[in-house]
Design a protein around this motif. Structure first.
Motif, mmCIF file in Angstrom:
data_model
loop_
_atom_site.group_PDB
_atom_site.id
_atom_site.type_symbol
_atom_site.label_atom_id
_atom_site.label_comp_id
_atom_site.label_asym_id
_atom_site.label_seq_id
_atom_site.Cartn_x
_atom_site.Cartn_y
_atom_site.Cartn_z
ATOM 1 N N GLU A 134 0.802 -1.218 0.000
ATOM 2 C CA GLU A 134 0.000 0.000 0.000
ATOM 3 C C GLU A 134 0.841 1.278 0.000
ATOM 4 O O GLU A 134 0.290 2.376 -0.040
ATOM 5 C CB GLU A 134 -0.897 0.036 1.247
ATOM 6 C CG GLU A 134 -1.870 -1.119 1.349
ATOM 7 C CD GLU A 134 -1.280 -2.322 2.095
ATOM 8 O OE1 GLU A 134 -2.034 -3.239 2.423
ATOM 9 O OE2 GLU A 134 -0.047 -2.324 2.322
ATOM 10 N N GLY A 278 -0.123 4.970 3.117
ATOM 11 C CA GLY A 278 -0.877 3.852 2.578
ATOM 12 C C GLY A 278 -1.243 2.816 3.615
ATOM 13 O O GLY A 278 -2.339 2.244 3.580
ATOM 14 N N THR A 282 -5.180 1.555 4.349
ATOM 15 C CA THR A 282 -5.627 0.165 4.243
ATOM 16 C C THR A 282 -6.139 -0.353 5.582
ATOM 17 O O THR A 282 -7.175 -1.038 5.635
ATOM 18 C CB THR A 282 -4.477 -0.722 3.750
ATOM 19 O OG1 THR A 282 -3.996 -0.220 2.511
ATOM 20 C CG2 THR A 282 -4.941 -2.154 3.567
#
Length: 343
Positions: A134, A278, A282
């Motif tokens: 991510e 990221g 997530t």
């Protein structure tokens, strides 16, 4: 093979400690270069990991420049005498440069999009830069994305089984409700110009959480006298046991917010600079970490979760889904190191 591991922060101890154990069990030779910062060397000692302290954290830019210059020279001497086949590190230019000088491939583990200049002066010198899938940026052709988080190197069920005895021995009842509060010092290179909880916010948070159970604070800076009684009584290497049995976590540490989430502990993260990372996007999609930019909102949400008897079961269900889609990061790390080293 010969593996040199650079450890300059407590989080690095946890990231690499299981891999160090795996290397040694398979007959490989390991050298650990450590740094006296916070509880870094205490953790290494607690886990029985032999290490060589190369520097100590100072205060201010002048001390930092002096420390890292000296550390680089000492790391170069250590690496030259050890002749490693591979060097493992977090995002650390010193380790990357030394690796080049001794002609050893450097494998970097990197998960902080806000690293900025440090990122740009380090990653080009690495053989591989491992980032979570991510990770919000591309850092070059040597980037390798994997399905996991640094914290799964030590909190994956294959690597960690929480021990309630360690808590009871420290005076914490794992069967009674409690919340863990984390306060960071905000002095890292990517923290410039930011601040965590206000003194007034911390006191209100602790007072209101105390209505729903015990409160244990873990802080990088010394606590003021009126909060000293809330200091977490467990040893540094038992902090994950404390998190695992907690009914909630709230704090301004991204690492500990992730750790709590991966242990199925309801987690509220105070993110005063609204970072775009990221990992947390997530984890929010899984419903495991709630990141909020407003101190008032953080306090209210943490208190709501502390009062919610069903929060824990929701987090456990969400964690099961995540674990079905992520890897054992220690296994990934050891296999990659052997591949890069040519073993």
């Amino acid at each position: 093979m010969r593996v040199l591991v650079d450890v300059s922060h407590p989080a690095h101890v946890h990231l690499f400690r299981n891999a160090i154990g795996e290397f040694e069990r398979h007959g490989h030779e390991v050298r650990v270069a450590s740094r006296e910062k916070d509880v870094t060397t205490d953790l290494l000692d607690a886990y029985g990991i032999e290490h060589t302290p190369l520097s100590s954290k100072g205060s201010g830019a002048v001390d930092a420049a002096r420390e890292w210059t000296g550390r680089g020279a000492r790391l170069l001497r250590l690496a030259a005498s050890f002749d490693p086949d591979v060097v493992l590190s977090r995002l650390n230019p010193t380790a990357a440069y030394v690796s080049k000088l001794v002609d050893a491939p450097n494998v970097i583990f990197h998960d902080t999009e806000q690293a900025g200049l440090l990122d740009r002066v380090t990653t080009p010198f690495a053989e591989v830069v491992c980032t979570p899938a991510e990770f919000a940026r591309d850092v070059g052709d040597n980037q390798l994305r994997y399905e996991g988080y640094h914290e799964l190197a030590y909190l994956h069920p294959a690597r960690f089984d929480p021990d309630p005895i360690r808590l009871t021995d420290a005076g914490v009842d794992p069967d009674e409700p409690y919340t863990v509060v984390r306060l960071v010092e905000w002095s890292a290179h990517h923290d410039s110009g930011t601040a965590g909880f206000s003194p007034e916010g911390i006191r209100e948070l602790v007072d209101r959480l105390s209505e729903h159970g015990a409160v244990y604070i873990t802080s990088e800076a010394p606590l003021p006298d009126d909060l000293a009684a809330y200091a977490a009584p467990v040893a540094a290497d038992a902090m994950h046991d404390l998190l695992a049995f907690a009914d909630g976590y709230v704090g301004d540490s991204g690492t500990m917010a992730t750790e709590a989430a991966l242990l199925a502990t309801p987690s509220v993260r105070y993110d005063p600079y609204d970072s775009q990372m990221g990992n947390f996007e997530t984890l929010a999609e899984y419903g495991l970490v709630e990141s909020l930019t407003d101190e008032r909102a953080v306090i209210e949400r943490a208190v709501d979760l502390a009062a919610d008897p069903d929060a824990g079961s929701r987090w456990r269900s969400r964690r099961r889904k995540l674990l079905g889609e992520k890897v054992d990061v220690t296994a990934f790390m050891t296999e990659l190191a052997a591949e890069v080293a040519g073993e």
